[in-house]
Design a protein around this motif. Sequence first.
Motif, PDB file in Angstrom:
ATOM      1  N   CYS A   1       0.823  -1.969  -0.172  1.00  0.00           N
ATOM      2  CA  CYS A   1       0.237   0.380  -0.110  1.00  0.00           C
ATOM      3  C   CYS A   1       1.169   1.806   0.172  1.00  0.00           C
ATOM      4  O   CYS A   1       1.344   1.304   0.774  1.00  0.00           O
ATOM      5  N   ASP A   2       0.862   1.666  -0.945  1.00  0.00           N
ATOM      6  CA  ASP A   2       1.705   3.076  -1.786  1.00  0.00           C
ATOM      7  C   ASP A   2       3.275   2.254  -0.861  1.00  0.00           C
ATOM      8  O   ASP A   2       3.687   1.676  -1.812  1.00  0.00           O
ATOM      9  N   GLU A   3       4.146   2.970   0.435  1.00  0.00           N
ATOM     10  CA  GLU A   3       5.446   2.647   0.461  1.00  0.00           C
ATOM     11  C   GLU A   3       5.211   1.535   1.982  1.00  0.00           C
ATOM     12  O   GLU A   3       6.126   1.482   2.000  1.00  0.00           O
ATOM     13  N   ILE A   4       4.502   1.188   2.181  1.00  0.00           N
ATOM     14  CA  ILE A   4       3.675   0.398   2.709  1.00  0.00           C
ATOM     15  C   ILE A   4       4.365  -0.986   2.333  1.00  0.00           C
ATOM     16  O   ILE A   4       2.992  -1.366   1.251  1.00  0.00           O
ATOM     17  N   LYS A   5       4.995  -1.660   2.709  1.00  0.00           N
ATOM     18  CA  LYS A   5       4.950  -3.712   2.266  1.00  0.00           C
ATOM     19  C   LYS A   5       5.020  -4.127   3.505  1.00  0.00           C
ATOM     20  O   LYS A   5       6.589  -4.027   4.683  1.00  0.00           O
ATOM     21  N   LYS A   6       4.304  -5.788   3.786  1.00  0.00           N
ATOM     22  CA  LYS A   6       4.304  -6.161   4.695  1.00  0.00           C
ATOM     23  C   LYS A   6       3.950  -7.629   3.830  1.00  0.00           C
ATOM     24  O   LYS A   6       3.093  -7.811   2.701  1.00  0.00           O
TER      25      LYS A   6
ATOM     26  N   VAL B   1      -5.942  -4.896   7.952  1.00  0.00           N
ATOM     27  CA  VAL B   1      -7.371  -5.057   6.996  1.00  0.00           C
ATOM     28  C   VAL B   1      -7.464  -3.627   7.350  1.00  0.00           C
ATOM     29  O   VAL B   1      -8.630  -3.360   6.412  1.00  0.00           O
ATOM     30  N   PRO B   2      -7.217  -2.989   7.969  1.00  0.00           N
ATOM     31  CA  PRO B   2      -7.506  -0.768   7.796  1.00  0.00           C
ATOM     32  C   PRO B   2      -7.304  -0.573   6.624  1.00  0.00           C
ATOM     33  O   PRO B   2      -8.078   1.102   5.826  1.00  0.00           O
ATOM     34  N   LEU B   3      -6.764  -0.898   5.560  1.00  0.00           N
ATOM     35  CA  LEU B   3      -5.949  -0.790   4.701  1.00  0.00           C
ATOM     36  C   LEU B   3      -6.783   0.156   3.600  1.00  0.00           C
ATOM     37  O   LEU B   3      -7.922  -0.972   3.219  1.00  0.00           O
ATOM     38  N   GLU B   4      -7.083   0.334   2.961  1.00  0.00           N
ATOM     39  CA  GLU B   4      -8.467   1.053   2.216  1.00  0.00           C
ATOM     40  C   GLU B   4      -7.892   1.006   0.532  1.00  0.00           C
ATOM     41  O   GLU B   4      -8.902   1.168  -0.422  1.00  0.00           O
TER      42      GLU B   4
END
Length: 379
Positions: free
Chosen positions: A35-40, A121-124
Amino acid sequence: MSTQVLRGKIEPLALIEVFAYLGRHQETGILNVTCDEIKKSVIVHRGFIIFARSNQTQDRLGDVLLAGGMINQQQYDEATHLIYEKGYRHGRALVEIGAISPKLLWEAIQNQIHTIVRSLVPLEHGSFEFIRQQIKHKESITLQLSISEMVIDLIRGYPQREEFAAYFKNRDLCYQANEAERDGLSALEPYEQYIFNFLDGETPLQQLCALSDIGEEESLRVVYLLHCLGLIEPVALEEVPPLEVVPEPEPVVEPAAPPPPGHNIHPVIVRYCDIYRYIQQYLSERVGAMGTQLLRKYFEETARNYPAVYEGIDLSADGAPQPFALQERLSEMEGAEAQRVLAMEEALDEYLFAGILAVKKMLGAEHEGEVLRHIEQLA
């Protein structure tokens, strides 16, 4: 060797369904979320979560412990120095300096995994991809966290309960118990068992919500939970052709009435609907309710593009519109018969292409080819 099994865009409840699928099918591999710069990443082994990674500072083990008050800033800094000096992992560094015990380390990693999973879970927006591959889980500390328990926790704590109402758009749908999954009932709370008892295969969701003492949105939250755990399954509605009213015979013999507009397209409509059912069944067997959800989304998009054909027409539980409803719509459309038939076939083709795209998007080109070969046989 790795194989991409699932991929898609992040939408409300989408990742919960992904985890539910991985748990039910006891998958092994890596779920990557961006999500954008987020990577998990969440690593699963035979239906259990064994580890999780994140590129976000607040998800690192030391930061989780610091935020939770389990270590202080001085211990955090000392462990960080040891990481750079000797190349230790954060957990080992904290144990080495005596900041935490080995037992607390395992508990902290479990808390870290829960934190990372809950944060997904809250990622849009964003995307996810699950890659099936063997995991060399002896390379680092791993745990065995039940995905089913995690899914239950995520659904019970999901804050936007209106999403459950939006998920179940067809309130005429009935559910019944999945007898093969009865063992999962022991995990239910009493109020969840209460809702489960309504699902007898005859009570539609609309009636369930009206009868339930916990309200519509919370009732549908429970139905969604039962659905994700595989404890219930939808009951396919049988197609019942409309009754034909036979008029009283007239004393005067009139010339035979011409055939209804598009009378020869009905077998074509039925054949398309058979293909739609096959595609939904194919996806459902491999990705569960995510496939049904994606097909419904594509159908709604197709309906917006072809309102003359699909306006007011919905999908049945088996994944196909009612053939008789389409036949009736054809007779109501404006224009010459040939033009109406052409418009109908174009709209049917469009949703067929969307279904094939759904297979390719979720399962890959190999499955797309298998579906196309089967469609050729049906045609």
